[in-house]
Design a protein around this motif. Sequence first.
Motif, short mmCIF file in Angstrom:
data_model
loop_
_atom_site.label_atom_id
_atom_site.label_comp_id
_atom_site.label_asym_id
_atom_site.label_seq_id
_atom_site.Cartn_x
_atom_site.Cartn_y
_atom_site.Cartn_z
N GLY A 265 0.82 -1.21 0.00
CA GLY A 265 0.00 0.00 0.00
C GLY A 265 0.85 1.25 0.00
N ALA A 266 1.88 1.29 0.84
CA ALA A 266 2.74 2.47 0.91
C ALA A 266 3.45 2.69 -0.41
CB ALA A 266 3.74 2.31 2.05
N GLU A 267 3.95 1.61 -0.99
CA GLU A 267 4.64 1.73 -2.27
C GLU A 267 3.68 2.17 -3.36
OE1 GLU A 267 7.09 -1.10 -5.43
OE2 GLU A 267 6.67 -1.80 -3.40
N GLY A 268 2.48 1.61 -3.34
CA GLY A 268 1.48 1.98 -4.33
C GLY A 268 1.04 3.42 -4.21
N LEU A 269 0.88 3.88 -2.97
CA LEU A 269 0.50 5.28 -2.78
C LEU A 269 1.59 6.21 -3.26
CD1 LEU A 269 -1.31 5.41 0.69
CD2 LEU A 269 -2.25 5.98 -1.56
N ASP A 270 2.84 5.85 -3.05
CA ASP A 270 3.95 6.67 -3.54
C ASP A 270 3.88 6.80 -5.06
OD1 ASP A 270 6.60 8.03 -3.05
OD2 ASP A 270 7.22 6.46 -4.44
N CYS A 271 3.60 5.70 -5.74
CA CYS A 271 3.46 5.74 -7.21
C CYS A 271 2.27 6.58 -7.62
CB CYS A 271 3.32 4.33 -7.76
SG CYS A 271 4.80 3.31 -7.61
N ALA A 272 1.18 6.45 -6.85
CA ALA A 272 -0.02 7.23 -7.17
C ALA A 272 0.25 8.72 -7.01
CB ALA A 272 -1.17 6.80 -6.27
N GLN A 274 3.13 10.23 -7.29
CA GLN A 274 3.99 10.65 -8.39
C GLN A 274 3.17 10.88 -9.66
OE1 GLN A 274 7.62 8.37 -9.03
NE2 GLN A 274 7.61 7.71 -6.89
N GLU A 275 2.22 9.98 -9.92
CA GLU A 275 1.36 10.13 -11.11
C GLU A 275 0.52 11.40 -11.02
OE1 GLU A 275 -2.16 7.69 -13.50
OE2 GLU A 275 -1.29 6.87 -11.66
N LEU A 276 -0.01 11.68 -9.84
CA LEU A 276 -0.84 12.86 -9.66
C LEU A 276 -0.02 14.15 -9.72
CD1 LEU A 276 -3.19 11.53 -6.86
CD2 LEU A 276 -3.74 11.89 -9.28
N ARG A 277 1.21 14.11 -9.23
CA ARG A 277 2.07 15.29 -9.37
C ARG A 277 2.38 15.58 -10.83
NH1 ARG A 277 5.02 12.95 -4.38
NH2 ARG A 277 4.17 14.21 -2.67
N ARG A 278 2.56 14.52 -11.61
CA ARG A 278 2.78 14.72 -13.06
C ARG A 278 1.53 15.31 -13.70
NH1 ARG A 278 5.61 9.73 -12.58
NH2 ARG A 278 3.73 8.57 -13.22
N LEU A 279 0.36 14.85 -13.26
CA LEU A 279 -0.89 15.40 -13.78
C LEU A 279 -0.98 16.90 -13.50
CD1 LEU A 279 -3.85 15.12 -14.84
CD2 LEU A 279 -4.51 14.69 -12.47
N MET A 280 -0.66 17.31 -12.28
CA MET A 280 -0.75 18.72 -11.91
C MET A 280 0.29 19.56 -12.63
SD MET A 280 -3.30 19.03 -9.80
CE MET A 280 -3.01 20.61 -9.01
N GLY A 281 1.46 19.00 -12.84
CA GLY A 281 2.51 19.70 -13.58
C GLY A 281 2.83 21.06 -12.98
N PRO A 282 3.00 22.09 -13.83
CA PRO A 282 3.37 23.42 -13.35
C PRO A 282 2.30 24.06 -12.46
CG PRO A 282 3.75 23.21 -15.72
CD PRO A 282 2.96 22.01 -15.30
N GLU A 283 1.08 23.53 -12.48
CA GLU A 283 0.00 24.10 -11.68
C GLU A 283 0.10 23.71 -10.20
OE1 GLU A 283 -2.93 26.03 -12.29
OE2 GLU A 283 -1.71 26.62 -14.00
N LEU A 284 0.94 22.73 -9.88
CA LEU A 284 0.95 22.18 -8.52
C LEU A 284 1.25 23.24 -7.48
CD1 LEU A 284 0.75 19.77 -6.62
CD2 LEU A 284 3.17 19.28 -7.08
N ALA A 285 2.33 23.98 -7.64
CA ALA A 285 2.72 24.96 -6.62
C ALA A 285 1.66 26.05 -6.45
CB ALA A 285 4.07 25.57 -6.98
N ALA A 286 1.13 26.54 -7.57
CA ALA A 286 0.12 27.59 -7.50
C ALA A 286 -1.14 27.11 -6.80
CB ALA A 286 -0.22 28.10 -8.90
N GLN A 287 -1.55 25.86 -7.08
CA GLN A 287 -2.75 25.33 -6.44
C GLN A 287 -2.52 25.01 -4.97
OE1 GLN A 287 -5.76 25.36 -7.72
NE2 GLN A 287 -4.89 26.28 -9.58
N GLN A 288 -1.31 24.66 -4.59
CA GLN A 288 -1.00 24.46 -3.18
C GLN A 288 -1.13 25.78 -2.42
OE1 GLN A 288 2.88 22.66 -3.63
NE2 GLN A 288 2.08 20.59 -3.30
N GLU A 289 -0.64 26.86 -3.02
CA GLU A 289 -0.77 28.17 -2.39
C GLU A 289 -2.24 28.58 -2.32
OE1 GLU A 289 -0.21 31.59 -0.42
OE2 GLU A 289 1.21 29.93 -0.67
N HIS A 290 -2.97 28.28 -3.38
CA HIS A 290 -4.40 28.57 -3.39
C HIS A 290 -5.10 27.86 -2.24
CE1 HIS A 290 -8.39 28.59 -5.92
NE2 HIS A 290 -8.44 29.38 -4.88
N CYS A 291 -4.73 26.62 -2.01
CA CYS A 291 -5.33 25.84 -0.92
C CYS A 291 -4.98 26.44 0.44
CB CYS A 291 -4.88 24.39 -1.01
SG CYS A 291 -5.73 23.30 0.16
N ARG A 292 -3.72 26.87 0.59
CA ARG A 292 -3.32 27.50 1.86
C ARG A 292 -4.14 28.74 2.13
NH1 ARG A 292 1.96 25.36 0.57
NH2 ARG A 292 2.44 27.13 -0.78
N GLU A 293 -4.37 29.54 1.10
CA GLU A 293 -5.17 30.75 1.25
C GLU A 293 -6.61 30.40 1.63
OE1 GLU A 293 -4.29 33.93 1.29
OE2 GLU A 293 -2.19 33.28 1.10
#
Length: 308
Positions: A265-272, A274-293
């Motif tokens: 499960g832990a290994e699978g979640l790590d892969c998941a 990674q896949e989701l971070r690739r999906l977010m791409g350059p938007e990841l950091a901006a959306q993380q800040e959006h969530c913090r706000e």
Amino acid sequence: MSGFTRSVVVGGNGAVGGMFTELLREAGSRALVVDVVPPPGRRDDCLVADVTAPEPELAEVLRRADLVLLAVHEEVALRAVVPVTRLMRPGALLADTLSVRAGMAAALAAHAPGVEHVGLNPMFAPAAGMAGRPVAAVVTRDGPGVAALLRLVENGGGIPVRLSAEEHDRTTAATQALTHAVIVSFGLALTRMGVDVRTLTATAPPPHQVLIALLARVLGGSPEVYGEIQWGNPQAASARGALAEALRSFGSLVGDAPDGDGGRGAEGLDCAFQELRRLMGPELAAQQEHCRELFRTIRPTHDEGETR
């Protein structure tokens, strides 16, 4: 000026139609509302008529219009294509506010391929106002009328986002059908868990508070409207199927499957992740800040906000 001396808004007594009627009138257009039922006490402001079977008065109005905007249900809009486009003068613009594009694209291709047309789908509740909000724009046949109407949206503070008909339906299957399915399913899961919402709201971290608030917002709406989004979009079923499959996959990652274990499960979640971070791409950091706000508006904090 709007670029439309005379405009007709069919369904202008509704929320979406009313928003566009006001936008046109503020820009100087003589916008006539056509509806099957006039607003209470304001019959003079509305031509009571059936756009799917125009009688002489409506027919003359349609012949003289620079813009005909169909702010009605899809069934009515599709039935109106033939009678309306046969009456419209050459060079006039046909527009609609449908939330699904495939049917209208097919109807225009079959019956009115030469008519200038754009579909506008406000991606927000009209009561929220257009300023700073996206309006999906699907151009079937481009021309000066389309450009003028998109400028009008921009001047009203809206942000037109051009999409093809297929892109529109695929995108809204994700942004609307999938989103609503997630929220309602979350609520149904809570009912099956037998939890007390007052206890949840008293103890919940910000992510759960956001989901509870989203559920409350949906419950303030009409089940019919939310149902139409699910039934009307030809790609909504595949979006729900993807959600169901994703939940099953998540369950197997955390050990719900008979042969699951913590290590896999832990290994699978790590892969998941990674896949989701690739999906977010350059938007990841901006959306993380959006969530913090967003979290800071729920529970003010001096730290970096909730990360769980």
